[in-house]
Scaffold this active site. Structure first.
Site, PDB file in Angstrom:
ATOM      1  CG  HIS A 173      -2.171  -0.659   1.169  1.00  0.00           C
ATOM      2  ND1 HIS A 173      -2.810  -1.172   2.276  1.00  0.00           N
ATOM      3  CD2 HIS A 173      -2.977  -0.945   0.118  1.00  0.00           C
ATOM      4  CE1 HIS A 173      -3.946  -1.740   1.918  1.00  0.00           C
ATOM      5  NE2 HIS A 173      -4.066  -1.622   0.608  1.00  0.00           N
TER       6      HIS A 173
ATOM      7  CB  CYS B   2      -2.782   0.322   8.863  1.00  0.00           C
ATOM      8  SG  CYS B   2      -1.696   0.019   7.454  1.00  0.00           S
TER       9      CYS B   2
END
Length: 260
Positions: A159, A253
């Site tokens: 990511h 996150c």
């Protein structure tokens, strides 16, 4: 944020996850709560999204959507194991009021692959492992902000938020080795004053951070990187999320930033 009440490593969808590795859920909850408390102590408001049984990765709330100026571009997860998380996030935005939620047609994983610089009105968007490039064009139409596409080439940094972070309205930090050569050139052109991280910093999840422009909440393992942030004029706040790192995530996150 969403507490890790159901957190475990039940499947493997990134290089950090090992289904045979035990997870101490109580420890994960305590670490998550320490992050929440740190944000509150710094004066930030935290909304808590109720965790759903059977969705062990819901603690990684950043992946559920991406918001800019009250407009929310919803997520559409690549892997079926996480797909239902998107509905939980949509319900949150539609229930609290004041948000315009736009459901996606393209695969994207929210703030996992989108970052916003308010001072420049610019969105940085990652692709290569999860989010599709078609979602970058869709996000640009939905949010009305220019999107710069950046290709990730190292699956350890699957990511964008594992390889790049926004430090303040104009400045970023990133690990060049996570990006293609062309994307590295783009970043160098756009951000000559970026704080550069090395591979050790990135592997310690140092770049998976949350910054309010001065205070930077960063993984405790990234000690050398924290020194770089301090030298650049920021105040590092060390957060231990070692248990959640087993799922492939850290500070960022766990935090979906709400830009109303």
């Amino acid at each position: 944020m969403s507490p890790p009440e159901h957190f475990t490593v039940a499947y493997e969808i990134n290089p950090w996850m090992r289904a045979d590795q035990p997870v101490d859920r109580d420890r994960a909850v305590k670490q998550w709560d320490a992050l929440r408390t740190a944000l509150l102590d710094l004066g930030h408001q935290v909304h808590v999204l109720t965790p759903v049984a059977g969705l062990p990765d819901m603690v990684f709330a950043a992946n559920g959507a991406f918001s800019v100026d009250g407009i929310v571009y919803g997520a559409r997860f690549k892997y079926a194991e996480r797909a239902a998380e998107a509905d939980a996030h949509r319900t949150f935005y539609e229930s609290v009021g004041g948000w315009k939620f736009v459901p996606p047609t393209q695969v994207n994983e929210g703030e996992g692959d989108f970052a916003y610089l308010p001072g420049r009105g610019l969105i940085l968007a990652g692709h290569g492992f999860r989010t599709e490039t078609a979602a970058h064009a869709e996000a640009q139409e939905v949010l009305g902000r220019p999107v710069v596409s950046l290709r990730l080439v190292d699956d350890r940094f699957y990511h964008l938020d594992t390889a790049l972070a926004v430090l303040d309205d104009h400045r970023i930090t990133y690990y060049p080795g996570a990006f293609s050569a062309s994307s590295q050139r783009v970043l160098a052109q756009l951000f000559p004053d970026a704080v550069l991280a090395d591979e050790t910093d990135a592997l310690a999840f140092g770049l998976n951070l949350v910054s309010d422009g001065h205070n930077v909440l960063v993984n405790t393992e990234a000690t050398a990187y924290a020194e770089k942030l301090a030298a650049a004029g920021y105040r590092p706040v060390a957060i231990d999320l070692s248990e959640l790192k087993k799922g492939g995530g850290s500070v960022k996150c766990c935090v979906a930033e709400l830009r109303s």
